[in-house]
Design a protein around this motif. Sequence first.
Motif, PDB file in Angstrom:
ATOM      1  N   UNK A 189      -2.220  17.893  17.348  1.00 29.45           N
ATOM      2  CA  UNK A 189      -0.935  18.596  17.406  1.00 29.45           C
ATOM      3  C   UNK A 189      -1.094  20.103  17.575  1.00 29.45           C
ATOM      4  N   UNK A 190      -0.314  20.661  18.448  1.00 30.36           N
ATOM      5  CA  UNK A 190      -0.371  22.098  18.724  1.00 30.36           C
ATOM      6  C   UNK A 190       0.274  22.899  17.602  1.00 30.36           C
ATOM      7  N   UNK A 191       0.014  24.197  17.622  1.00 35.79           N
ATOM      8  CA  UNK A 191       0.609  25.078  16.615  1.00 35.79           C
ATOM      9  C   UNK A 191       2.122  25.185  16.795  1.00 35.79           C
TER      10      UNK A 191
ATOM     11  N   UNK B 218       0.489   8.736  23.986  1.00 35.44           N
ATOM     12  CA  UNK B 218       1.345   9.356  22.969  1.00 35.44           C
ATOM     13  C   UNK B 218       0.701   9.289  21.584  1.00 35.44           C
ATOM     14  N   UNK B 219       0.050   8.177  21.264  1.00 35.25           N
ATOM     15  CA  UNK B 219      -0.648   8.089  19.989  1.00 35.25           C
ATOM     16  C   UNK B 219      -1.788   9.106  19.938  1.00 35.25           C
ATOM     17  N   UNK B 220      -2.545   9.186  21.032  1.00 29.96           N
ATOM     18  CA  UNK B 220      -3.670  10.114  21.075  1.00 29.96           C
ATOM     19  C   UNK B 220      -3.203  11.565  20.949  1.00 29.96           C
TER      20      UNK B 220
ATOM     21  N   UNK C  82      -4.055   1.204  15.621  1.00 29.56           N
ATOM     22  CA  UNK C  82      -4.985   2.022  16.379  1.00 29.56           C
ATOM     23  C   UNK C  82      -5.624   3.105  15.517  1.00 29.56           C
ATOM     24  N   UNK C  83      -6.929   3.250  15.670  1.00 25.94           N
ATOM     25  CA  UNK C  83      -7.669   4.356  15.063  1.00 25.94           C
ATOM     26  C   UNK C  83      -8.144   5.283  16.174  1.00 25.94           C
ATOM     27  N   UNK C  84      -7.929   6.574  15.988  1.00 29.28           N
ATOM     28  CA  UNK C  84      -8.408   7.566  16.941  1.00 29.28           C
ATOM     29  C   UNK C  84      -9.500   8.410  16.313  1.00 29.28           C
ATOM     30  N   UNK C  85     -10.575   8.637  17.055  1.00 30.35           N
ATOM     31  CA  UNK C  85     -11.698   9.429  16.556  1.00 30.35           C
ATOM     32  C   UNK C  85     -11.777  10.747  17.320  1.00 30.35           C
TER      33      UNK C  85
END
Length: 268
Positions: A20-22, A13-15, A191-194
């Motif tokens: 995010x979609x349009x 869910x975080x990822x 959390x950091x997402x790249x």
Amino acid sequence: MDTEHHFFEYLDRIAANTWPAESNVMVDHWLIRVSNGITKRANSVFAIGSYPRDDNWLSHVEQFYHSHGLPAIFHVSSASPDQLDSLLQDQGYELDTPCYMMTADCQQVASHAEERIKKQYPSALDLELEITQSVTNEWLDAFLFLEQYPEERRGFYQGLSERMPASKAFFTLKDQGHTVALGTAIVEGEWAGFVNVIVHEEHRGKGYGYAILHAMTIWSITHGATQQYLQVIANNVPAVTLYEKLGYQMKYGYHYRVKYDLAALVSS
């Protein structure tokens, strides 16, 4: 729900927030994402958690994507409900793009990257680093060029970058004014997402991958992250190898299930 499955769902869910979609619609608690067909992640059902209570969920999904002129695509991961993958396979959905969710400790990645750069790639220390809190035209120009994407994709990536959660940064590494690597970091809680990490193909093997990930990790730590994750296509061996050298471990896998021929369903 067991602890491991709960963690997979939490991280998924975080990822998902980083891409995010349009536009989105819901089938119960499942998110149906659509973005004019650009990237599977932004044009697929985020099928996480239990099945929808509506027994006709599959029909609703297929009719929705057919109405947009798109194939029906499901994001299927270790956080998806049991038997979803086999159910979709039985309904004619093709397996597509196996990927890994990889995670690491921020401090460990920073240390490994710094050590690699100093010992093997000292010239990477001379690169110019630019960080912006919002996407710029220059960053997008470079990204489209490095990815060899057509100009028609600019609007999607511009909007995607603007829709990402607020704690984000866009990174550019330059060698004598020429862009050699890019990346985007998003921090949510610990959390950091790249995402969108890329090194110019003519400059690979020079340690620039370590340099861009080191910069992104240091920024993430200063913004409160202690753990980090990224998603990578499973057969991208050079990238997976780089991440493993930095301390990343494959936490679980995911893939897509795709059905292209939806006309029969809708016309029946």
